[in-house]
Motif scaffolding. Structure first.
Motif, short mmCIF file in Angstrom:
data_model
loop_
_atom_site.label_atom_id
_atom_site.label_comp_id
_atom_site.label_asym_id
_atom_site.label_seq_id
_atom_site.Cartn_x
_atom_site.Cartn_y
_atom_site.Cartn_z
N PRO A 196 8.60 3.78 -0.76
CA PRO A 196 9.85 3.14 -0.82
C PRO A 196 9.54 1.72 -0.20
O PRO A 196 10.36 0.77 -0.38
CB PRO A 196 10.82 3.89 0.12
N LYS A 197 8.41 1.61 0.80
CA LYS A 197 8.25 0.00 1.17
C LYS A 197 7.10 -0.58 0.33
O LYS A 197 6.57 -1.68 0.57
CB LYS A 197 7.89 0.23 2.65
N GLY A 198 6.67 0.12 -0.66
CA GLY A 198 5.50 -0.66 -1.41
C GLY A 198 5.94 -1.45 -2.72
O GLY A 198 7.03 -1.34 -3.05
N SER A 199 4.99 -2.32 -2.92
CA SER A 199 5.50 -3.17 -4.13
C SER A 199 4.13 -3.61 -4.70
O SER A 199 3.05 -3.90 -4.00
CB SER A 199 6.30 -4.46 -3.69
N ILE A 200 4.37 -3.89 -6.07
CA ILE A 200 3.13 -4.33 -6.86
C ILE A 200 3.57 -5.52 -7.78
O ILE A 200 4.80 -5.39 -8.37
CB ILE A 200 2.46 -3.40 -7.56
N LYS A 201 3.05 -6.49 -7.57
CA LYS A 201 3.31 -7.58 -8.73
C LYS A 201 2.14 -7.67 -9.40
O LYS A 201 0.96 -8.22 -9.26
CB LYS A 201 3.50 -8.94 -8.20
N GLY A 202 2.16 -6.93 -11.02
CA GLY A 202 1.11 -6.71 -11.75
C GLY A 202 1.36 -5.55 -12.64
O GLY A 202 2.31 -4.87 -12.57
N ASN A 203 0.34 -5.14 -13.29
CA ASN A 203 0.38 -4.11 -14.19
C ASN A 203 -0.13 -2.58 -13.66
O ASN A 203 -1.08 -2.70 -12.90
CB ASN A 203 -0.31 -4.43 -15.53
N ILE A 204 0.36 -1.64 -14.10
CA ILE A 204 -0.03 -0.32 -13.93
C ILE A 204 -0.25 0.26 -15.06
O ILE A 204 0.50 0.42 -16.05
CB ILE A 204 1.28 0.26 -12.89
#
Length: 145
Positions: free
Chosen positions: A57-65
């Protein structure tokens, strides 16, 4: 109180090791893992996971998975390609296109992008439907006289 050794390895669902990026940790660059991965921090870059990825819930990614399975509770901005099942929990905020076999979205989750579900393996192709070449700097012909 339960204590664990600092160097004790946490088993993952696929029998491998669980990798965790904790709250307060930020990474710029790509992450590649052969086992499950939990992201509670931030990543600016791509993640490739051969197991299951969980964006806390506090995690974030700016990129591809790219992953076998994924569960998103936090924020994602980028393209998501999942071989089997993708779950958006109620706290998820996803901006980008998803390519999957199975998608589950809980009420309250926010998703802005396109979703492509096909019989093809989403990890096998880098083609993104709808991104055909668009001419740049085109000039309209002068009006006929």
């Amino acid at each position: 109180m339960v204590r664990t050794k600092q160097n004790e390895e946490m088993p993952a669902s696929n029998g491998g090791i669980l990798n965790v990026l904790a709250v307060g940790t930020a990474v710029k660059g790509s992450v590649v893992t052969a086992s499950d991965f939990r992201l509670d921090g931030r990543i600016e870059g791509d993640i490739t996971c051969k197991g299951k990825i969980v964006i806390g819930p506090k995690g974030s990614i700016k990129g591809n998975i790219r992953s076998e399975n994924a569960e998103i509770l936090g924020e994602v901005e980028g393209c998501v390609r999942i071989r089997e099942k993708l779950v958006f929990k109620s706290t998820a905020v996803v901006k980008g296109d998803v390519f999957i076999q199975t998608l589950e979205i809980e009420p309250g989750a926010r998703f802005n992008g396109t979703c492509t579900m096909s019989g093809k393996n989403p990890l096998d192709s880098d083609e993104v439907p709808g991104n055909e070449a668009v001419p740049v700097n085109t000039v309209a012909p002068p009006p006929a006289r």
